[in-house]
Design a protein around this motif. Sequence first.
Motif, PDB file in Angstrom:
ATOM      1  N   PHE A 119      62.453  16.265  77.890  1.00  0.00           N
ATOM      2  CA  PHE A 119      63.549  15.357  78.147  1.00  0.00           C
ATOM      3  C   PHE A 119      64.801  15.489  77.429  1.00  0.00           C
ATOM      4  CE2 PHE A 119      59.276  13.512  77.947  1.00  0.00           C
ATOM      5  CZ  PHE A 119      59.366  12.382  79.038  1.00  0.00           C
ATOM      6  N   VAL A 120      65.852  15.168  78.017  1.00  0.00           N
ATOM      7  CA  VAL A 120      67.239  15.247  77.397  1.00  0.00           C
ATOM      8  C   VAL A 120      67.778  13.892  77.365  1.00  0.00           C
ATOM      9  CG1 VAL A 120      69.419  16.197  77.364  1.00  0.00           C
ATOM     10  CG2 VAL A 120      67.439  17.670  78.051  1.00  0.00           C
ATOM     11  N   PHE A 121      68.180  13.350  76.161  1.00  0.00           N
ATOM     12  CA  PHE A 121      68.568  11.925  75.743  1.00  0.00           C
ATOM     13  C   PHE A 121      70.022  12.231  75.394  1.00  0.00           C
ATOM     14  CE2 PHE A 121      63.918  11.171  75.300  1.00  0.00           C
ATOM     15  CZ  PHE A 121      63.670  10.376  76.478  1.00  0.00           C
ATOM     16  N   ASP A 122      70.513  11.043  75.639  1.00  0.00           N
ATOM     17  CA  ASP A 122      71.897  10.803  74.883  1.00  0.00           C
ATOM     18  C   ASP A 122      71.672  10.932  73.117  1.00  0.00           C
ATOM     19  OD1 ASP A 122      74.630  10.469  74.604  1.00  0.00           O
ATOM     20  OD2 ASP A 122      74.587   8.564  75.377  1.00  0.00           O
ATOM     21  N   ASP A 123      72.580  11.502  72.292  1.00  0.00           N
ATOM     22  CA  ASP A 123      72.225  11.715  71.021  1.00  0.00           C
ATOM     23  C   ASP A 123      72.691  10.300  70.334  1.00  0.00           C
ATOM     24  OD1 ASP A 123      71.445  12.740  68.403  1.00  0.00           O
ATOM     25  OD2 ASP A 123      73.730  13.137  68.186  1.00  0.00           O
ATOM     26  N   LEU A 124      71.797   9.445  70.081  1.00  0.00           N
ATOM     27  CA  LEU A 124      72.261   8.112  69.462  1.00  0.00           C
ATOM     28  C   LEU A 124      72.683   8.121  67.888  1.00  0.00           C
ATOM     29  CD1 LEU A 124      69.140   6.003  70.611  1.00  0.00           C
ATOM     30  CD2 LEU A 124      71.430   6.180  71.508  1.00  0.00           C
ATOM     31  N   VAL A 125      72.305   9.431  67.321  1.00  0.00           N
ATOM     32  CA  VAL A 125      72.991   9.770  65.848  1.00  0.00           C
ATOM     33  C   VAL A 125      74.362   9.771  65.970  1.00  0.00           C
ATOM     34  CG1 VAL A 125      72.901  11.086  63.861  1.00  0.00           C
ATOM     35  CG2 VAL A 125      70.722  10.260  64.762  1.00  0.00           C
ATOM     36  N   SER A 126      74.989  10.488  66.706  1.00  0.00           N
ATOM     37  CA  SER A 126      76.382  10.857  66.865  1.00  0.00           C
ATOM     38  C   SER A 126      77.184   9.591  67.621  1.00  0.00           C
ATOM     39  CB  SER A 126      76.558  12.048  68.083  1.00  0.00           C
ATOM     40  OG  SER A 126      76.260  11.372  69.468  1.00  0.00           O
TER      41      SER A 126
END
Length: 298
Positions: A119-126
């Motif tokens: 899976f490739v998700f939006d990087d929430l940490v950034s």
Amino acid sequence: METPTFSHSDCQKIVSKKLNDDFVIVEVRNSTFDHKNGYLGDHSLLTVTIKRNQCNESHNFFVKTLPTVPSQRQFLLEINGFFKEHRFFTRYLNLLEKHSIKVLEGAIPRCFLVNDETFVFDDLVSKGYKTLPSRVSLDLESVKAALTTFAKLHASCIILEEKKQFWLVDEFEDEVAETFYSDKESVKKAYASSKHGLRALVDLTHTQTMTIPKSMFMEKILDGLDQQKLFAQPSTKFRNTICHGDPWTKNLMFKFDDRDVKCVMVDFQSYRYCPPGQDVMAFLHLTTDKKLRDDHLD
């Protein structure tokens, strides 16, 4: 852990889905984290540098793959966890989109690519989100934010059922079927370990000042564990909906600013079809201390 590789075509699809704009890929980097982010998955950070409007810009994506540790991989496959999450981000979300149900926007991460193991998700940490310590009780504002997010998940299914005039379990039987409690070998081992750990906890925490005898306390605790198998099933009395199924601190990410608290839920490997109260009560007892519940449960 082996870092997954992405073709130029993969990266083109990922960035295109995020931006919906013209660009040229300049560089692709995929790096592992220096700490373990979760139990049932390997994780890495994909950074794609692009040129858009004559300027270079970098976009980060959170990558989740099947575990490389054999025991963890076997457990995830036996509980159908990867299949469930795969179908959630493809079939279920696509159906919501088809019926213009947007209640989950901002409550779950955007998924830009799904393949056989990744899976490739939006990087929430950034974007300023973080996971809070699991051994510290959530504060009241974080609890409210999380309950709002769970409510959006529960509402998405109820709205879908009302629009389609169907029960989700009839068309999504394989997806919502309960697999966490099964006769699979790795599941039975995990269940036995849970019972062993609970017995040890009772031995450590029970004192003579408690009004309930130790043997009775132990019996009630272990009986409660067995009852989970019953409560994980759809109710014949109360309205059922899609539930997260694993609502503890590590499956929630929070963003704090001066105005409010935002919460995004992650990890859809254990979702099931049951009354929403299961998510709510499990969340409250897994993430808060007794004082907060005593003060605010009503």
